[in-house]
Design a protein around this motif. Sequence first.
Motif, PDB file in Angstrom:
ATOM      1  N   GLU A  67       4.227 -28.385 -54.746  1.00 28.88           N
ATOM      2  CA  GLU A  67       3.246 -27.408 -54.279  1.00 28.88           C
ATOM      3  C   GLU A  67       3.803 -26.568 -53.140  1.00 28.88           C
ATOM      4  O   GLU A  67       4.698 -26.978 -52.411  1.00 28.88           O
ATOM      5  N   ILE A  68       3.252 -25.353 -53.039  1.00 28.52           N
ATOM      6  CA  ILE A  68       3.641 -24.457 -51.954  1.00 28.52           C
ATOM      7  C   ILE A  68       2.442 -24.288 -51.039  1.00 28.52           C
ATOM      8  O   ILE A  68       1.349 -23.931 -51.495  1.00 28.52           O
ATOM      9  N   ILE A  69       2.642 -24.604 -49.787  1.00 28.58           N
ATOM     10  CA  ILE A  69       1.564 -24.471 -48.818  1.00 28.58           C
ATOM     11  C   ILE A  69       1.895 -23.313 -47.885  1.00 28.58           C
ATOM     12  O   ILE A  69       2.954 -23.293 -47.260  1.00 28.58           O
TER      13      ILE A  69
ATOM     14  N   LYS B 126       9.694 -29.626 -55.990  1.00 25.97           N
ATOM     15  CA  LYS B 126       9.912 -29.673 -54.546  1.00 25.97           C
ATOM     16  C   LYS B 126       8.668 -29.170 -53.835  1.00 25.97           C
ATOM     17  O   LYS B 126       7.794 -28.570 -54.453  1.00 25.97           O
ATOM     18  N   THR B 127       8.637 -29.405 -52.530  1.00 28.55           N
ATOM     19  CA  THR B 127       7.482 -29.014 -51.748  1.00 28.55           C
ATOM     20  C   THR B 127       7.894 -27.959 -50.731  1.00 28.55           C
ATOM     21  O   THR B 127       8.955 -28.081 -50.125  1.00 28.55           O
ATOM     22  N   ILE B 128       7.072 -26.934 -50.555  1.00 26.43           N
ATOM     23  CA  ILE B 128       7.406 -25.900 -49.591  1.00 26.43           C
ATOM     24  C   ILE B 128       6.230 -25.662 -48.660  1.00 26.43           C
ATOM     25  O   ILE B 128       5.088 -25.558 -49.101  1.00 26.43           O
TER      26      ILE B 128
ATOM     27  N   ASP C  48      14.219 -31.721 -50.524  1.00 29.34           N
ATOM     28  CA  ASP C  48      13.075 -31.534 -51.393  1.00 29.34           C
ATOM     29  C   ASP C  48      11.787 -31.176 -50.676  1.00 29.34           C
ATOM     30  O   ASP C  48      10.765 -30.975 -51.319  1.00 29.34           O
ATOM     31  N   ILE C  49      11.840 -31.090 -49.345  1.00 34.74           N
ATOM     32  CA  ILE C  49      10.695 -30.503 -48.643  1.00 34.74           C
ATOM     33  C   ILE C  49      11.250 -29.352 -47.797  1.00 34.74           C
ATOM     34  O   ILE C  49      12.121 -29.559 -46.954  1.00 34.74           O
TER      35      ILE C  49
ATOM     36  N   MET D 160      11.371 -19.718 -54.445  1.00 37.48           N
ATOM     37  CA  MET D 160      10.338 -20.670 -54.055  1.00 37.48           C
ATOM     38  C   MET D 160       9.602 -21.189 -55.289  1.00 37.48           C
ATOM     39  O   MET D 160       9.306 -22.383 -55.385  1.00 37.48           O
ATOM     40  N   PHE D 161       9.336 -20.285 -56.234  1.00 40.27           N
ATOM     41  CA  PHE D 161       8.672 -20.734 -57.470  1.00 40.27           C
ATOM     42  C   PHE D 161       9.555 -21.717 -58.236  1.00 40.27           C
ATOM     43  O   PHE D 161       9.076 -22.720 -58.760  1.00 40.27           O
ATOM     44  N   ASP D 162      10.848 -21.394 -58.293  1.00 38.95           N
ATOM     45  CA  ASP D 162      11.777 -22.290 -58.989  1.00 38.95           C
ATOM     46  C   ASP D 162      11.766 -23.669 -58.345  1.00 38.95           C
ATOM     47  O   ASP D 162      11.747 -24.687 -59.031  1.00 38.95           O
ATOM     48  N   LEU D 163      11.804 -23.694 -57.024  1.00 38.80           N
ATOM     49  CA  LEU D 163      11.821 -24.967 -56.310  1.00 38.80           C
ATOM     50  C   LEU D 163      10.555 -25.763 -56.626  1.00 38.80           C
ATOM     51  O   LEU D 163      10.603 -26.963 -56.868  1.00 38.80           O
TER      52      LEU D 163
END
Lengths: 314, 508
Positions: free
Chosen positions: B282-284, B451-453, B420-421, B443-446
Amino acid sequence: MRSLVKENFIFASLILLVIFFGLAADNFFSLVTLRTILNQLPALTVVTVGMTLVLIVGGIDLSVGSVLGFCATIVGMAMMNWDFSIVTACFLAIGAGIICGSVNGILAAYLALPSFIVTLGMLEMARGMAYITTDSQTMYIGASIQKLALPISGTGVSPALVIALSTVFAAQFILTRTVPGRHIVAVGANTRAARMSGIDTKLYRMVVLAVSGALAGLGGIFNAAYLGAADPNAGAGMELAAIAAAVIGGTSLMGGRGSVAGAFAGVLIIAILQNGLAQLGVSEPAKRLITGGVIIIAVFIDSWRIRRDRMRTG
Amino acid sequence: MAAARLSIQNLHKSFSVPVLTGINLTVKRGEIHGLVGENGAGKTTFGSILAGFVSKDNGMITLDGVEYEPSGPKDAFEAGISCAAQELSLINPLSVTENIALRKLPHSCSVISGQELEQRTRSILQRVGLGSLDPDTRTGTLGLAERQLLEFAKSVFLDCRVLILDEPTAALTAQQASVLHEIVTGLAASGTSVIYISHRLQDVLEVSDNVTVLRDGRIVTTAPAGSMGVAELMEYMSGDFQTGNKTARCAAAQTPEPVLEVEHITTEELPHEISFTARAGEIIGIAGLSGSGRSELLNALFGLTPLTGGAISRHSAGEKVRISNPGTAKRSGMAYLGEDRQSMGLYPGHPVLTNMMVPGDLQGVASMSLLDNRREAAAAEKLVEELSVKCDGLDQDIDQLSGGNQQKILIARWLYCNSDIFLFDEPTRGIDVGTKNMIYNLMFDLRHEGKTILFTSSEIEELMAVGDRIFVLSRRKLVETFTADNWSETEILAACFREFATRTPHVH
């Protein structure tokens, strides 16, 4: 690649200097000259290696000369008064150097005091301890230790010189080819960025000062071996010679840039200049004048090269 | 309004490669002239030549009909050309007053009284919306937005004929930016000509009279701002531009697996307890006005500032690791990108390779701490290709790359570490649209890889376009969490202001 060009530039100056004295002085290429020069080198070399590492990480160690003197007196005391073997005496001396360096390191890294001031304090303290150790007297040791500074039969190279050269190679290797070396450069180039990359910047600052202390201890042993005696005045002013050699070799006083091999070339340049000028019959005051001039010219060329690179950047 | 103030004919400049080619440009008295282009298009170089930081190779510049050829910033200053630079030129150990007065002092032959100086500083601060700032504050302790406003203030209130603003709003919130724009418009009305360089195309169109688009060092077009839209500008800036890659935003396979658990943490800078759980994939986004504690939160998560309470734990493969310093954070797979590339990321004067390969324990290219130079170069080469970094090779000095490419290098560092974060503080600040899109896609690929962003941004639209959840900080307090199904820009903005409600908003 660029640093290679740079070091080559320094070594080229070194060769030019040798050729110049070879032509100007009649017997510059003699074995005696060579031996004189090489014999003076080990102590300054190892101290300069330590200084270069400290400068690259963004600090400075002004205490190396005094720590060298203190460790020399420890060697004398251990061998003459405490009847220790030469090996034990050497370990004690290096241990004393590590302690001095670690005190510098803890104060500079973990209490965040400026290394300039901390090591200036240590410069006074270590010299004081040197005088206390031998009661301000030069202590005669004799042949047992001198063999470190005398050529190994048939080679013309002393054990001290071999150790010093190995130190140069090891330090250059660590700096350019290992992970801690990469981290040392990073800490010096941008401490904040290094910290934000998860590098333990304080540990590196501390360790590098401790290593500088250890190498000053080693320098103290070489000095005692060269003189055959423990002189509490040994190494006075050597911190400045070491800084000069490092800077001639392309090390930045701002940190983040430098080379141990270059610094060794700086040591050679200073030594050859001193001896060559002496052979030409130049007086002591004039020698100092010329040596000082060479240091300033070297720094000038260095800063000019950096500025030229900057201009290209824009 | 008619007279030409600044006229540039056939200007050329190259640093080993041509940067500006055949630039012809006229700026009238009182005109605001926008200058846009991707990073590396030559905008900053153009400004630097006018400001006397860099000398031109060829061409002719005339200022009010007189030939102008500065040999340094001092000449430019005396000719009435003032520049608020992209990379801030403030001196951190000095106070706010000293920084503002610095350039004015050599101009007055008599000593300025302390009182007058303070009064003047206060009125300047008032005008740029920093009225509550103590003029004796050390500049280094201020946030990026405040420093940027200060940089602006420093240049703007000199009586100058031409004012160059290079990315003046990059670190500012929308409110701060609009204050700045009002001032700029006012200056233009009183006859100052302004060259306004920015990546924020909407801003440029709103403020400028005319806009010039640069691409690869050449002028593509110059036209009245009213005649163009953002989309059109983008087309001019880069031929193959695609607008916001929304399709890449697939619903990521969200595992309920928590990877980062933050329990009741407080630091000296964040006095109110913060708790949340971040999951894999997820991307926060973290929203908030400048100074609301966004950077401080990321710093705390990466262990850069000590916690005064609570705990951060990292879950991976059934293990639980406490994060207490950057070292443990890194080793447990966390990555951090600071908001200021220059001071927090780059190793100036060092090659691309060193800059890229620093932080990790260099797994894969080092064994027992020994580096394998060939494998290291190969790994770096691969990342350069993957992220399409524009550089002349791994030996090139990092300082010679454009801001966007520098940012890519900094991100590459962490990709190499198999983090991974990812904690990204303003990852798109001062970066051209093309690179911005690339960073979004990255970021979308990650996220797709699980992975977490966590990332911060001053632009709410950006947070909404990229994030799955948005945390809103207001006056150093986590006030609300939004999810994609229940957010709206107005609500998020309102949450940003929530803790300020007791105060009267100082803008407008």
